[in-house]
Design a protein around this motif. Structure first.
Motif, mmCIF file in Angstrom:
data_model
loop_
_atom_site.group_PDB
_atom_site.id
_atom_site.type_symbol
_atom_site.label_atom_id
_atom_site.label_comp_id
_atom_site.label_asym_id
_atom_site.label_seq_id
_atom_site.Cartn_x
_atom_site.Cartn_y
_atom_site.Cartn_z
ATOM 1 N N GLN A 50 10.674 19.226 -0.418
ATOM 2 C CA GLN A 50 11.176 17.870 -0.647
ATOM 3 C C GLN A 50 10.022 16.980 -1.084
ATOM 4 O O GLN A 50 8.865 17.227 -0.752
ATOM 5 N N THR A 51 10.341 15.910 -1.818
ATOM 6 C CA THR A 51 9.313 14.961 -2.264
ATOM 7 C C THR A 51 9.191 13.836 -1.235
ATOM 8 O O THR A 51 10.209 13.339 -0.725
ATOM 9 N N TRP A 52 7.947 13.414 -0.971
ATOM 10 C CA TRP A 52 7.668 12.426 0.071
ATOM 11 C C TRP A 52 6.622 11.427 -0.428
ATOM 12 O O TRP A 52 5.908 11.685 -1.391
ATOM 13 N N PHE A 53 6.579 10.289 0.291
ATOM 14 C CA PHE A 53 5.490 9.338 0.065
ATOM 15 C C PHE A 53 4.221 9.851 0.755
ATOM 16 O O PHE A 53 4.276 10.734 1.610
ATOM 17 N N SER A 54 3.086 9.232 0.405
ATOM 18 C CA SER A 54 1.787 9.717 0.904
ATOM 19 C C SER A 54 1.666 9.616 2.420
ATOM 20 O O SER A 54 1.017 10.448 3.063
ATOM 21 N N HIS A 55 2.293 8.589 3.025
ATOM 22 C CA HIS A 55 2.150 8.413 4.467
ATOM 23 C C HIS A 55 3.030 9.363 5.272
ATOM 24 O O HIS A 55 2.966 9.375 6.498
ATOM 25 N N SER A 56 3.877 10.129 4.586
ATOM 26 C CA SER A 56 4.785 11.042 5.296
ATOM 27 C C SER A 56 4.322 12.488 5.250
ATOM 28 O O SER A 56 5.037 13.368 5.733
ATOM 29 N N VAL A 57 3.151 12.755 4.649
ATOM 30 C CA VAL A 57 2.660 14.128 4.539
ATOM 31 C C VAL A 57 1.219 14.209 5.021
ATOM 32 O O VAL A 57 0.509 13.207 5.083
ATOM 33 N N VAL A 58 0.780 15.446 5.371
ATOM 34 C CA VAL A 58 -0.605 15.710 5.751
ATOM 35 C C VAL A 58 -1.055 16.992 5.059
ATOM 36 O O VAL A 58 -0.228 17.796 4.588
ATOM 37 N N LYS A 115 0.823 -1.202 0.000
ATOM 38 C CA LYS A 115 0.000 0.000 0.000
ATOM 39 C C LYS A 115 0.865 1.264 0.000
ATOM 40 O O LYS A 115 0.536 2.271 -0.637
ATOM 41 N N LYS A 116 1.997 1.182 0.737
ATOM 42 C CA LYS A 116 2.861 2.358 0.826
ATOM 43 C C LYS A 116 3.591 2.647 -0.482
ATOM 44 O O LYS A 116 3.893 3.806 -0.788
ATOM 45 N N ILE A 117 3.877 1.596 -1.247
ATOM 46 C CA ILE A 117 4.637 1.814 -2.487
ATOM 47 C C ILE A 117 3.732 1.885 -3.708
ATOM 48 O O ILE A 117 4.210 1.820 -4.836
ATOM 49 N N GLU A 118 2.395 1.935 -3.468
ATOM 50 C CA GLU A 118 1.490 2.090 -4.609
ATOM 51 C C GLU A 118 1.795 3.379 -5.370
ATOM 52 O O GLU A 118 1.750 3.439 -6.585
ATOM 53 N N GLU A 119 2.083 4.436 -4.601
ATOM 54 C CA GLU A 119 2.445 5.717 -5.204
ATOM 55 C C GLU A 119 3.889 6.037 -4.853
ATOM 56 O O GLU A 119 4.355 5.743 -3.752
ATOM 57 N N GLY A 120 4.560 6.663 -5.775
ATOM 58 C CA GLY A 120 5.939 7.054 -5.528
ATOM 59 C C GLY A 120 6.008 8.308 -4.676
ATOM 60 O O GLY A 120 4.980 8.848 -4.244
ATOM 61 N N PRO A 121 7.216 8.820 -4.442
ATOM 62 C CA PRO A 121 7.376 10.052 -3.657
ATOM 63 C C PRO A 121 7.039 11.281 -4.504
ATOM 64 O O PRO A 121 7.923 12.044 -4.915
ATOM 65 N N PHE A 122 5.710 11.445 -4.743
ATOM 66 C CA PHE A 122 5.247 12.533 -5.602
ATOM 67 C C PHE A 122 4.695 13.710 -4.803
ATOM 68 O O PHE A 122 4.298 14.709 -5.390
ATOM 69 N N TYR A 123 4.608 13.578 -3.476
ATOM 70 C CA TYR A 123 4.017 14.630 -2.644
ATOM 71 C C TYR A 123 5.104 15.631 -2.257
ATOM 72 O O TYR A 123 6.108 15.252 -1.639
ATOM 73 N N VAL A 124 4.925 16.878 -2.621
ATOM 74 C CA VAL A 124 5.931 17.912 -2.369
ATOM 75 C C VAL A 124 5.515 18.716 -1.133
ATOM 76 O O VAL A 124 4.377 19.195 -1.048
ATOM 77 N N CYS A 125 6.435 18.831 -0.185
ATOM 78 C CA CYS A 125 6.166 19.598 1.033
ATOM 79 C C CYS A 125 6.210 21.092 0.708
ATOM 80 O O CYS A 125 7.171 21.571 0.080
ATOM 81 N N THR A 126 5.190 21.821 1.138
ATOM 82 C CA THR A 126 5.116 23.258 0.862
ATOM 83 C C THR A 126 6.127 24.058 1.678
ATOM 84 O O THR A 126 6.409 25.214 1.342
#
Length: 574
Positions: A395-403, A380-391
């Motif tokens: 830095q780019t993060w996985f989905s479980h590392s951002v809110v 589930k964690k690797i379904e998406e890559g580190p595409f989430y960018v911290c405002t």
């Protein structure tokens, strides 16, 4: 002479008494004489004493006693043939008994005498049976009269109440009744008859609302009295538990019970006071249960599984997040919550067993409690890559590392929002923030890698847009490392040491051909050693782009300035 005279008088009297009229005259005369004598109290007493002495003298002879008894019996039977005489005799006896019973000592003597007589009679089984039948017949005859029945009931009730004032008597009576009931209930038919009778009696009583209420109160009082004894409570619990388990083996009964309990709870919960008391009661019960560590662990596992299942639904997660955010809008609530949790955890962590359990639970929450869950979490964690960018730090993060950063925008002061949040939009058209930056901001600290801390990545100039082999040609250091795939997940990892080999790029720069056409490419093969036959890299490089990139590095990089690379700027003129 006296003896002869007596015999003669006796014979004369017998002869006279053969005549009925003479007998009557004689009786009247004797009666009148006796009555005249008895008017004198002293004469009466002398006569009584004389008669008493005579009777006692006669009764010393057993045969005389028996004759007297028979005569008295015959006389009584003859008299009792007359109803009026019987009634007079009864009244007389009753009056005599009442007169005697006024004296307590006489009453006790009479009781003892009657008791002894009854005991003597009851030694004979046949007499006992006759007496029982007679008493039964007498009671049945009496009970045909309703008034007598009521009087008898009241009398029996009063007698029982008087007896029961004595604790010992009550216990004896209970034991006797219990033994009698047990003896009767050994017979199955008797048990069934008794059940039916009791059931019918209860149903008849319960038709009256007042009787039902009285019965309820009585049962309630009896149960409360019993439950004061801990042992009785435990026995009752076990009995009820066994009965419920036996009932619940039937699926239909279980469903009916569930519906009934649900309806009853819903009806009761309309009352706010009841809801509050129910919550308090459940809270106390749970606290008591949680003193057992096994129960606590089971409950925690159950809650974790339930929450995980619920949180698979995004709508539930959103509702949960909203509920928590609404509560935490209150600064006092947040501070109290943090203080409470901190104190509770600090107290619990004094126990080494709790620390170990907490560590295991944390791992299970993060990675799953079973191998299947762990694999599922990983996938589930690797379904998406580190595409989430911290405002905040870009830095780019996985989905479980951002809110979502909307929470911080609502609760932070406007100057902090403008300082840390850059309105950078990424996945889903939302502004995300990594957990590291979020934690630092909430603790009122500067995030170490934030743009506000001047930790942004430099913009890559166009001059350095080179291919991989082109970069190697002008690199002052070439890193050597072993990169292999991991056995699971096919991710790459470094194996062994990393070696940075310094390179003199002057010969390479001098070797690049000088052509006037800027679009020319040169095929280049890179070997680890010239003696090797195979090449590590094969690529067409662009000499013009390499020279431009090197010029840029020599102007802007101190490392390249210190390398003292020489470029012949006049090669085009030659």
């Amino acid at each position: 002479m006296r003896h002869i005279e007596k015999e003669r008088d006796k014979t004369a009297r017998h002869a006279k008494r053969l005549d009925t009229e003479i007998r009557k005259i004689e009786k009247e005369r004797d009666k009148t004489a006796r009555q005249a004598k008895r008017l004198d109290k002293e004469s009466r007493n002398i006569e009584k004493e004389r008669d008493k002495t005579a009777r006692q003298a006669k009764r010393l002879d057993k045969e005389s006693r028996n004759i007297e008894k028979e005569r008295d019996k015959t006389a009584r039977q003859a008299k009792r043939l007359n109803k009026e005489t019987r009634n007079i005799e009864k009244e007389r006896d009753k009056t005599a008994r009442q007169a005697k019973r006024l004296d307590k000592e006489s009453r006790n003597i009479e009781k003892e005498k009657d008791k002894t007589a009854r005991q003597a009679k009851r030694l004979d089984k046949e007499l006992r049976n006759i007496e029982k039948e007679k008493d039964k017949t007498a009671r049945q005859a009496k009970r045909l009269d309703k008034e007598l029945r009521n009087i008898e009931k009241e009398r029996d009730k009063t007698a029982r109440q008087a007896k029961r004032l004595n604790k010992e008597t009550r216990n004896i009576e209970k034991e006797r009744d219990k033994t009698a009931r047990q003896a009767k209930r050994l017979n199955k038919e008797t048990r069934n008859i008794e059940k039916e009778r009791d059931k019918t009696a209860r149903q008849a009583k319960r038709l009256d609302k007042e009787s039902r209420n009285i019965e309820k109160e009585r049962d309630k009082t009896a149960r409360l009295a019993k439950r004061l004894d801990k042992e009785s409570r435990n026995i009752e619990k076990e009995r009820d538990k066994t009965a419920r388990q036996a009932k619940r083996l039937n699926k239909e009964t279980r469903n009916i019970e569930k519906e009934r309990d649900k309806t009853a709870r819903q009806s009761k919960r309309n009352d706010q006071i009841f809801r509050f008391s129910e919550k308090e009661k459940e809270k106390i019960a749970k606290q008591k249960e949680r003193t057992n560590i096994d129960v606590m662990n089971n409950e925690r596992d159950r809650d974790i599984r339930r929450k995980r299942k619920c949180r698979e639904d995004s709508a539930f997660c959103e509702l949960e997040r909203i509920r928590k955010s609404v509560k935490r809008n209150n600064l006092d609530y947040r501070e109290n919550e943090q203080t409470r949790e901190k104190s509770a955890k600090a107290q619990k962590r004094k126990d080494p067993h709790f620390c170990r359990t907490e560590k295991v639970a944390r791992k299970q929450r993060k990675y799953g409690s079973t191998l299947t869950e762990t694999i599922s979490v990983f996938n589930k964690k690797i379904e998406e890559g580190p595409f989430y960018v911290c405002t905040c730090c870009h830095q780019t993060w996985f989905s479980h590392s951002v809110v979502d950063s909307s929470f911080l925008r609502k609760n932070l002061p406007s100057e902090d929002v403008a300082k840390f949040l850059t309105k950078y939009i990424s996945v889903g058209g939302k502004e995300w923030i990594c957990l590291t930056c979020k934690k630092s901001i909430q603790e009122k600290k500067m995030p170490k890698l934030s743009l506000a801390n001047h930790a942004q990545f430099p913009t890559k100039p166009e001059e350095l847009e080179l291919h991989q082999l082109e970069e190697r040609l002008i690199a002052l250091r070439i890193p050597f490392m072993q990169i292999r795939e991991l056995p699971r997940g096919r991710q790459l990892s470094i194996r062994g040491n990393v070696v940075n080999v310094p390179v003199d790029i002057q010969p390479t720069v001098n070797s690049l051909p000088r052509q006037f056409n800027n679009d020319i490419t040169v095929p280049v093969r890179l070997k680890r050693r010239l003696s090797y036959k195979t090449c590590d890299f094969v690529e067409n490089v662009r000499p013009q782009h390499v020279i431009i990139a090197l010029h840029w590095l020599m102007r802007h990089s101190q490392m390249y300035k210190d390398a003292k690379i020489h470029l012949d700027e006049d090669w085009e003129a030659r």
